[in-house]
Motif scaffolding. Structure first.
Motif, PDB file in Angstrom:
ATOM      1  N   PHE A 112       0.824  -1.207   0.000  1.00 22.26           N
ATOM      2  CA  PHE A 112       0.000   0.000   0.000  1.00 22.26           C
ATOM      3  C   PHE A 112       0.864   1.265   0.000  1.00 22.26           C
ATOM      4  O   PHE A 112       0.542   2.237  -0.683  1.00 22.26           O
ATOM      5  N   TYR A 113       1.945   1.245   0.770  1.00 21.52           N
ATOM      6  CA  TYR A 113       2.854   2.393   0.764  1.00 21.52           C
ATOM      7  C   TYR A 113       3.465   2.575  -0.626  1.00 21.52           C
ATOM      8  O   TYR A 113       3.645   3.704  -1.094  1.00 21.52           O
ATOM      9  N   MET A 114       3.772   1.488  -1.284  1.00 20.41           N
ATOM     10  CA  MET A 114       4.316   1.558  -2.641  1.00 20.41           C
ATOM     11  C   MET A 114       3.301   2.217  -3.574  1.00 20.41           C
ATOM     12  O   MET A 114       3.663   3.071  -4.382  1.00 20.41           O
ATOM     13  N   LYS A 115       2.044   1.849  -3.422  1.00 21.06           N
ATOM     14  CA  LYS A 115       0.993   2.396  -4.289  1.00 21.06           C
ATOM     15  C   LYS A 115       0.817   3.904  -4.115  1.00 21.06           C
ATOM     16  O   LYS A 115       0.471   4.595  -5.065  1.00 21.06           O
ATOM     17  N   ILE A 119       7.987   5.203  -0.869  1.00 27.84           N
ATOM     18  CA  ILE A 119       8.918   4.104  -1.106  1.00 27.84           C
ATOM     19  C   ILE A 119       9.717   3.739   0.148  1.00 27.84           C
ATOM     20  O   ILE A 119       9.917   2.555   0.434  1.00 27.84           O
ATOM     21  N   ASP A 120      10.173   4.726   0.903  1.00 24.69           N
ATOM     22  CA  ASP A 120      10.957   4.439   2.114  1.00 24.69           C
ATOM     23  C   ASP A 120      10.143   3.611   3.109  1.00 24.69           C
ATOM     24  O   ASP A 120      10.643   2.635   3.673  1.00 24.69           O
ATOM     25  N   LYS A 121       8.897   4.021   3.314  1.00 24.94           N
ATOM     26  CA  LYS A 121       8.037   3.269   4.236  1.00 24.94           C
ATOM     27  C   LYS A 121       7.743   1.874   3.681  1.00 24.94           C
ATOM     28  O   LYS A 121       7.685   0.901   4.434  1.00 24.94           O
ATOM     29  N   ALA A 122       7.565   1.787   2.370  1.00 22.51           N
ATOM     30  CA  ALA A 122       7.307   0.486   1.739  1.00 22.51           C
ATOM     31  C   ALA A 122       8.489  -0.457   1.962  1.00 22.51           C
ATOM     32  O   ALA A 122       8.296  -1.622   2.317  1.00 22.51           O
ATOM     33  N   GLU A 123       9.696   0.053   1.783  1.00 17.51           N
ATOM     34  CA  GLU A 123      10.900  -0.770   1.985  1.00 17.51           C
ATOM     35  C   GLU A 123      11.040  -1.188   3.449  1.00 17.51           C
ATOM     36  O   GLU A 123      11.436  -2.315   3.744  1.00 17.51           O
ATOM     37  N   GLU A 124      10.735  -0.263   4.354  1.00 13.62           N
ATOM     38  CA  GLU A 124      10.803  -0.577   5.787  1.00 13.62           C
ATOM     39  C   GLU A 124       9.833  -1.716   6.129  1.00 13.62           C
ATOM     40  O   GLU A 124      10.199  -2.657   6.834  1.00 13.62           O
ATOM     41  N   GLU A 125       8.605  -1.624   5.617  1.00 13.81           N
ATOM     42  CA  GLU A 125       7.611  -2.668   5.887  1.00 13.81           C
ATOM     43  C   GLU A 125       7.994  -3.984   5.235  1.00 13.81           C
ATOM     44  O   GLU A 125       7.788  -5.056   5.803  1.00 13.81           O
ATOM     45  N   LYS A 126       8.590  -3.906   4.049  1.00  9.97           N
ATOM     46  CA  LYS A 126       9.051  -5.122   3.366  1.00  9.97           C
ATOM     47  C   LYS A 126      10.118  -5.810   4.202  1.00  9.97           C
ATOM     48  O   LYS A 126      10.121  -7.032   4.353  1.00  9.97           O
ATOM     49  N   GLY A 127      11.036  -5.012   4.759  1.00  6.75           N
ATOM     50  CA  GLY A 127      12.075  -5.570   5.632  1.00  6.75           C
ATOM     51  C   GLY A 127      11.477  -6.230   6.869  1.00  6.75           C
ATOM     52  O   GLY A 127      11.890  -7.323   7.260  1.00  6.75           O
ATOM     53  N   LYS A 128      10.494  -5.557   7.472  1.00  6.40           N
ATOM     54  CA  LYS A 128       9.825  -6.143   8.649  1.00  6.40           C
ATOM     55  C   LYS A 128       9.147  -7.451   8.282  1.00  6.40           C
ATOM     56  O   LYS A 128       9.223  -8.430   9.030  1.00  6.40           O
ATOM     57  N   ALA A 129       8.483  -7.480   7.126  1.00  2.00           N
ATOM     58  CA  ALA A 129       7.788  -8.697   6.690  1.00  2.00           C
ATOM     59  C   ALA A 129       8.773  -9.846   6.498  1.00  2.00           C
ATOM     60  O   ALA A 129       8.494 -10.989   6.866  1.00  2.00           O
ATOM     61  N   THR A 130       9.934  -9.533   5.948  1.00  2.00           N
ATOM     62  CA  THR A 130      10.956 -10.557   5.726  1.00  2.00           C
ATOM     63  C   THR A 130      11.434 -11.132   7.054  1.00  2.00           C
ATOM     64  O   THR A 130      11.500 -12.353   7.230  1.00  2.00           O
ATOM     65  N   VAL A 131      11.741 -10.253   7.996  1.00  2.00           N
ATOM     66  CA  VAL A 131      12.203 -10.704   9.318  1.00  2.00           C
ATOM     67  C   VAL A 131      11.108 -11.521  10.005  1.00  2.00           C
ATOM     68  O   VAL A 131      11.365 -12.593  10.559  1.00  2.00           O
ATOM     69  N   GLU A 132       9.877 -11.012   9.969  1.00  2.00           N
ATOM     70  CA  GLU A 132       8.757 -11.731  10.601  1.00  2.00           C
ATOM     71  C   GLU A 132       8.545 -13.096   9.961  1.00  2.00           C
ATOM     72  O   GLU A 132       8.246 -14.070  10.646  1.00  2.00           O
ATOM     73  N   GLY A 133       8.734 -13.166   8.633  1.00  2.00           N
ATOM     74  CA  GLY A 133       8.610 -14.443   7.938  1.00  2.00           C
ATOM     75  C   GLY A 133       9.660 -15.438   8.395  1.00  2.00           C
ATOM     76  O   GLY A 133       9.364 -16.609   8.641  1.00  2.00           O
ATOM     77  N   PHE A 134      10.896 -14.960   8.529  1.00  2.00           N
ATOM     78  CA  PHE A 134      11.969 -15.836   9.013  1.00  2.00           C
ATOM     79  C   PHE A 134      11.699 -16.290  10.449  1.00  2.00           C
ATOM     80  O   PHE A 134      11.908 -17.454  10.789  1.00  2.00           O
ATOM     81  N   GLU A 135      11.245 -15.364  11.286  1.00  2.00           N
ATOM     82  CA  GLU A 135      10.951 -15.714  12.678  1.00  2.00           C
ATOM     83  C   GLU A 135       9.829 -16.745  12.762  1.00  2.00           C
ATOM     84  O   GLU A 135       9.908 -17.684  13.552  1.00  2.00           O
ATOM     85  N   ALA A 136       8.805 -16.575  11.942  1.00  2.00           N
ATOM     86  CA  ALA A 136       7.688 -17.530  11.941  1.00  2.00           C
ATOM     87  C   ALA A 136       8.167 -18.902  11.479  1.00  2.00           C
ATOM     88  O   ALA A 136       7.784 -19.928  12.051  1.00  2.00           O
ATOM     89  N   ALA A 137       9.018 -18.935  10.453  1.00  3.48           N
ATOM     90  CA  ALA A 137       9.546 -20.201   9.951  1.00  3.48           C
ATOM     91  C   ALA A 137      10.414 -20.878  11.013  1.00  3.48           C
ATOM     92  O   ALA A 137      10.341 -22.089  11.205  1.00  3.48           O
ATOM     93  N   ALA A 138      11.230 -20.084  11.695  1.00  2.00           N
ATOM     94  CA  ALA A 138      12.091 -20.648  12.748  1.00  2.00           C
ATOM     95  C   ALA A 138      11.252 -21.203  13.886  1.00  2.00           C
ATOM     96  O   ALA A 138      11.546 -22.286  14.412  1.00  2.00           O
ATOM     97  N   LYS A 139      10.218 -20.480  14.263  1.00  2.00           N
ATOM     98  CA  LYS A 139       9.333 -20.938  15.336  1.00  2.00           C
ATOM     99  C   LYS A 139       8.643 -22.240  14.945  1.00  2.00           C
ATOM    100  O   LYS A 139       8.557 -23.168  15.741  1.00  2.00           O
ATOM    101  N   ASP A 140       8.189 -22.311  13.699  1.00  2.00           N
ATOM    102  CA  ASP A 140       7.530 -23.517  13.207  1.00  2.00           C
ATOM    103  C   ASP A 140       8.504 -24.688  13.189  1.00  2.00           C
ATOM    104  O   ASP A 140       8.166 -25.799  13.587  1.00  2.00           O
TER     105      ASP A 140
END
Length: 180
Positions: A112-115, A119-140
């Protein structure tokens, strides 16, 4: 306050007609079931691109259970599809308050920020999503490892019980050695 007494009768007048109405409580369990039903109907409409009808059902579902993460995420995605990016971001913020580790909240906010050109906020959220994805995978993965360990411990115990009775039992000895 007096009108919230469960099973209490109240005389009412509708136009020239008089009737008796009985107060009834609506339990949280009923609210969750009703909200879930509205959500499922909304998803059906969402997949058929009947966006305004789906939106109305999602909003109604949230009135019953405002903390439903799935409904918040779906309504936010729908608002984004409708081009209401700021509203979509607000809904993802609400989702993030309920679940600070929500991969979907960060992923959607990035889009949504990209739309809207932030762009800066979009990249920040993308980074958070990546970290959260890794954390969720590690937890699983950790959860699966713990389940596997418990299963191995259960097998070891079973084989040891058999070997207490018969130390020469070939299957129990082989099973125990594989478990170790």
């Amino acid at each position: 306050r007096e009108h919230r007494v469960n099973k209490k009768d109240y005389p009412i007048t509708l136009g020239s007609n008089e009737a008796i109405a009985m107060a009834s409580t609506f339990s949280l369990e009923h609210e969750k079931k009703y909200s879930s039903k509205l959500f499922e109907e909304g998803i059906g409409l969402f997949t058929k691109n009947k966006d305004e009808e789906a939106k109305a059902l999602f909003e109604q579902a949230l009135r019953f259970v405002p903390e439903d993460e799935e409904v918040l995420e779906s309504l936010g995605a729908l608002e984004g599809r409708l081009g209401n990016y700021n509203r979509a971001i607000e809904l993802m913020d609400e989702l993030e308050k309920l679940n600070p580790n929500s991969v979907m909240a960060s992923t959607n906010k990035s889009l949504f920020y990209m739309k809207i050109g932030e762009i800066d906020k979009a990249e920040e959220e993308k980074g958070k999503a990546t970290v959260e994805g890794f954390e969720a995978a590690a937890k699983d993965s950790k959860s699966k490892s713990e389940e596997n360990l418990k299963e191995v411990e259960r097998k070891i115990s079973m084989f040891e019980q058999v070997l207490e009775i018969d130390p020469e039992d070939q299957m129990a000895n082989e099973g125990l050695s594989r478990s170790y």
